[in-house]
Write a protein that holds these residues in place. Structure first.
Motif, PDB file in Angstrom:
ATOM      1  N   GLU A   1       0.839  -1.210   0.000  1.00 38.22           N
ATOM      2  CA  GLU A   1       0.000   0.000   0.000  1.00 38.22           C
ATOM      3  C   GLU A   1       0.872   1.258   0.000  1.00 38.22           C
ATOM      4  N   TYR A   2       1.938   1.252   0.831  1.00 39.36           N
ATOM      5  CA  TYR A   2       2.799   2.422   0.935  1.00 39.36           C
ATOM      6  C   TYR A   2       3.627   2.630  -0.333  1.00 39.36           C
ATOM      7  N   GLU A   3       4.061   1.538  -0.953  1.00 36.04           N
ATOM      8  CA  GLU A   3       4.839   1.652  -2.193  1.00 36.04           C
ATOM      9  C   GLU A   3       4.008   2.282  -3.310  1.00 36.04           C
ATOM     10  N   LYS A   4       2.739   1.884  -3.356  1.00 35.01           N
ATOM     11  CA  LYS A   4       1.844   2.412  -4.392  1.00 35.01           C
ATOM     12  C   LYS A   4       1.672   3.925  -4.252  1.00 35.01           C
ATOM     13  N   SER A   5       1.432   4.397  -3.015  1.00 30.78           N
ATOM     14  CA  SER A   5       1.256   5.844  -2.813  1.00 30.78           C
ATOM     15  C   SER A   5       2.571   6.585  -2.993  1.00 30.78           C
ATOM     16  N   PHE A   6       3.704   5.937  -2.652  1.00 33.69           N
ATOM     17  CA  PHE A   6       5.002   6.592  -2.826  1.00 33.69           C
ATOM     18  C   PHE A   6       5.310   6.803  -4.299  1.00 33.69           C
ATOM     19  N   GLN A   7       5.013   5.799  -5.123  1.00 31.17           N
ATOM     20  CA  GLN A   7       5.247   5.937  -6.556  1.00 31.17           C
ATOM     21  C   GLN A   7       4.409   7.077  -7.133  1.00 31.17           C
ATOM     22  N   ARG A   8       3.206   7.251  -6.609  1.00 29.55           N
ATOM     23  CA  ARG A   8       2.323   8.309  -7.117  1.00 29.55           C
ATOM     24  C   ARG A   8       2.872   9.697  -6.825  1.00 29.55           C
ATOM     25  N   ILE A   9       3.424   9.909  -5.620  1.00 35.81           N
ATOM     26  CA  ILE A   9       3.869  11.266  -5.271  1.00 35.81           C
ATOM     27  C   ILE A   9       5.326  11.529  -5.648  1.00 35.81           C
ATOM     28  N   SER A  10       6.106  10.418  -5.871  1.00 37.58           N
ATOM     29  CA  SER A  10       7.530  10.614  -6.168  1.00 37.58           C
ATOM     30  C   SER A  10       7.834  10.697  -7.643  1.00 37.58           C
ATOM     31  N   GLY A  11       6.889  10.182  -8.473  1.00 40.07           N
ATOM     32  CA  GLY A  11       7.132  10.199  -9.915  1.00 40.07           C
ATOM     33  C   GLY A  11       8.325   9.354 -10.316  1.00 40.07           C
ATOM     34  N   GLY A  12       8.591   8.284  -9.543  1.00 40.95           N
ATOM     35  CA  GLY A  12       9.681   7.392  -9.878  1.00 40.95           C
ATOM     36  C   GLY A  12      11.005   7.744  -9.234  1.00 40.95           C
ATOM     37  N   LYS A  13      11.077   8.837  -8.490  1.00 40.70           N
ATOM     38  CA  LYS A  13      12.325   9.217  -7.824  1.00 40.70           C
ATOM     39  C   LYS A  13      12.516   8.371  -6.557  1.00 40.70           C
ATOM     40  N   GLU A  14      13.771   8.268  -6.114  1.00 38.90           N
ATOM     41  CA  GLU A  14      14.069   7.487  -4.922  1.00 38.90           C
ATOM     42  C   GLU A  14      13.698   8.214  -3.639  1.00 38.90           C
ATOM     43  N   LYS A  15      13.706   9.554  -3.656  1.00 41.48           N
ATOM     44  CA  LYS A  15      13.376  10.342  -2.478  1.00 41.48           C
ATOM     45  C   LYS A  15      12.421  11.469  -2.848  1.00 41.48           C
ATOM     46  N   VAL A  16      11.628  11.891  -1.855  1.00 37.79           N
ATOM     47  CA  VAL A  16      10.714  13.017  -2.046  1.00 37.79           C
ATOM     48  C   VAL A  16      10.938  14.013  -0.922  1.00 37.79           C
ATOM     49  N   SER A  17      10.702  15.286  -1.212  1.00 41.60           N
ATOM     50  CA  SER A  17      10.897  16.345  -0.226  1.00 41.60           C
ATOM     51  C   SER A  17       9.649  16.516   0.633  1.00 41.60           C
ATOM     52  N   GLY A  18       9.793  17.329   1.675  1.00 42.54           N
ATOM     53  CA  GLY A  18       8.662  17.601   2.540  1.00 42.54           C
ATOM     54  C   GLY A  18       7.524  18.276   1.810  1.00 42.54           C
ATOM     55  N   ALA A  19       7.868  19.141   0.871  1.00 47.87           N
ATOM     56  CA  ALA A  19       6.823  19.830   0.106  1.00 47.87           C
ATOM     57  C   ALA A  19       5.995  18.851  -0.692  1.00 47.87           C
ATOM     58  N   ALA A  20       6.640  17.764  -1.186  1.00 44.70           N
ATOM     59  CA  ALA A  20       5.930  16.794  -2.016  1.00 44.70           C
ATOM     60  C   ALA A  20       4.947  15.949  -1.201  1.00 44.70           C
ATOM     61  N   VAL A  21       5.290  15.674   0.076  1.00 46.42           N
ATOM     62  CA  VAL A  21       4.417  14.821   0.893  1.00 46.42           C
ATOM     63  C   VAL A  21       3.442  15.630   1.734  1.00 46.42           C
ATOM     64  N   ARG A  22       3.618  16.939   1.771  1.00 49.83           N
ATOM     65  CA  ARG A  22       2.800  17.786   2.641  1.00 49.83           C
ATOM     66  C   ARG A  22       1.312  17.603   2.382  1.00 49.83           C
ATOM     67  N   ASP A  23       0.902  17.766   1.145  1.00 45.15           N
ATOM     68  CA  ASP A  23      -0.522  17.688   0.815  1.00 45.15           C
ATOM     69  C   ASP A  23      -1.102  16.315   1.123  1.00 45.15           C
ATOM     70  N   GLU A  24      -0.290  15.267   0.896  1.00 50.63           N
ATOM     71  CA  GLU A  24      -0.765  13.908   1.147  1.00 50.63           C
ATOM     72  C   GLU A  24      -1.014  13.681   2.636  1.00 50.63           C
TER      73      GLU A  24
END
Length: 512
Positions: free
Chosen positions: A422-445
């Motif tokens: 479940e977490y991998e699926k949502s991570f792929q959606r917000i990361s766009g395939g990147k290995e890491k995401v910033s705080g701004a990217a996860v804020r809305d989620e």
């Protein structure tokens, strides 16, 4: 400060005769202490045995009044009993003033010495069971209420024990509670043996106890009552087991922290004593000023005692004294009957000024020093006995819930990995395939949870284990795990528990 600013005023206006004996060096150096009070067979001695974790010399348990002594339970190398007469002459002990209660009391006073880690930072005091019914007619041979007040003035906590089967408040018990009202900041009320009644009966018992206390305990707030069964016996009714465990933890965490609060408590008691001494000086000098020089002294004395409430109001208006600083008017009336008012002293403003200078200029710097003093002395919490059994075991309340889920599984499986898909699926959606995401990217989620910003900030700080300001898949999974815990109503810790740390393996699914 005491010898220079407070003791001269106490001596001049007979404070030691009316209220409390002169302070000695031992009064400032003794360990934190806890006194238990209750009617007979409410479980005082078994409560203390539960705390200490072992039997102690002189301990007796039974359905009738078995504890007929004031017993100070203290630490020592070998088990022994020290009689009261020996305790009051020991200069290292703070009990010398108790000699004023006479041999009848001293024969009912002793120290129980035993070796246990609990008593290295704490002293416990057992008391005789408070009498009820016809037993109240028995003469103890000493003033029980005054002895209780002497201890209450000096201890850090007073635990008032009630039995779920015995809620009647006898006359002696009522007078005891009225005296303890002066020390409400130290008072903890416990409803013991609560597992001996059904949940429905417990609700009624609790309501009856609150009603009884409301007529005696002088406080506008509802008093906190700790409900449970504080001994080692199996529970008879287990429906409220979780409640009992939480109450047990709350009470013993308070007792465990007493050594760190000891200096502040002593200073608070010293300030309270100073304020009482000041008001006492006003009362004595006012009575002196109202006495005739030659004739009618006895009549005037009786009139002043009868109209003491008017004297209180006059002092309150003239000096701006708070009504809460005055001594109990009935006790004051009883004690004034034995004194010759003409021998009282007039008000000495220099003594009042010295006391005010101490309270306003010398005490405040001490208050700011106390937290640092506690750190420098490296004061430890109480340990040993029941205190070592409250945490880090699978039987404590909430041991397998919330943030503790998975802590005692005995498996290397990371508990967060259960929902990794479940977490991998949502991570792929917000990361766009990147290995890491910033705080701004996860804020809305994360804000879709509608949790306050402070809670979301805590989740971010806990999940960002490498403090780089970014989330990888493991940290994202951890953040969502913490989010679910918080939404389920559980509290989050301020430090991430070891079992929730993301595994070193890059592939979480392989690790699990």
């Amino acid at each position: 400060m005491y010898s220079q600013c407070l003791e001269p005023l106490e001596t001049t206006y007979l404070f030691h005769d009316f209220h409390s004996p002169k302070l000695r060096s031992a009064d400032f150096d003794y360990k934190p202490s806890v006194m238990l009070i209750g009617q007979y067979s409410t479980g005082k001695t078994t409560f203390l045995q539960h705390i200490v974790g072992k039997d102690y010399p002189g301990m007796r348990i039974g359905p009738e009044p078995t504890t007929d002594k004031f017993i100070v339970i203290m630490n020592g190398k070998e088990d022994s009993i020290v009689p009261g007469n020996a305790l009051v002459v020991d200069a290292n002990m703070p009990y010398a003033p108790l000699s004023k209660f006479g041999n009848k009391f001293l024969n009912r006073f002793q120290a129980s010495v035993t070796s246990t880690p609990v008593l290295e930072n704490l002293t416990l005091i057992d008391t005789p069971g408070i009498l009820s019914g016809e037993k109240q007619l028995i003469d103890r041979g000493y003033d029980f209420i005054q002895v209780v007040q002497w201890f209450a003035e000096r201890v850090d906590r007073v635990i008032l024990l009630f039995d779920a089967h015995k809620l009647d408040v006898s006359d002696e018990f009522k007078r005891t509670i009225e005296v303890l009202n002066m020390y409400e900041d130290k008072l903890k009320i416990v409803l013991n043996k609560a597992d001996r009644v059904s949940p429905q009966q417990l609700m009624r018992v609790y309501g009856a106890l609150m009603w009884s206390l409301g007529k005696i305990v002088n406080t506008p707030e509802v008093v906190r009552v700790y409900t449970g069964s504080f001994w080692k016996q199996p529970l008879q009714h287990t429906a409220n087991r979780h409640l009992f465990e939480l109450e047990h933890q709350d009470l013993f965490k308070d007792l465990q922290s007493l050594p760190k609060q000891n200096s502040i408590r002593k200073l608070n008691d010293f300030i309270r004593r100073s304020r009482l001494a000041k008001v006492h000086a006003y009362i004595i000098s006012e009575l002196k000023s109202e006495m005739p020089r030659l004739f009618g002294r006895e009549v005037a004395k009786q009139r002043l005692i009868d109209e003491l409430d008017t004297v209180y109001r006059r002092i309150q208006s003239r000096y701006g004294v708070s009504a809460g600083d005055f001594p109990d008017i009935n006790q004051m009336r009883r004690k004034l009957k034995d004194y010759d008012f003409t021998k009282f002293k007039v008000l000495d403003s220099s003594l009042i000024d010295a006391l005010d200078d101490m309270l306003n200029k010398k005490i405040p710097p001490l208050m700011s020093m106390l937290p640092n003093e506690s750190l420098q002395l490296n004061t430890e919490d109480v340990s040993g006995g029941v205190f070592d059994l409250m945490e880090n075991n699978p039987f404590q309340s909430g041991a397998t819930e919330g943030v503790n889920e998975g802590k005692y599984d005995g498996s290397e499986t990371w508990i967060v990995a259960k929902h990794m898909a479940e977490y991998e699926k949502s991570f792929q959606r917000i990361s766009g395939g990147k290995e890491k995401v910033s705080g701004a990217a996860v804020r809305d989620e994360l804000m879709k949870s509608h949790l306050p910003n402070t809670e979301l900030a805590l989740i971010w700080r806990l999940a960002d284990v490498d403090n780089d300001g970014y989330f990888d898949i493991k940290q994202w999974a951890l953040a969502n795990h913490l989010l679910k815990i918080r939404l389920a109503g559980h509290e989050l810790p301020h430090t991430l528990p070891h079992h929730l740390l993301p595994p070193a393996s890059k592939n979480v699914s392989d690790h699990s």
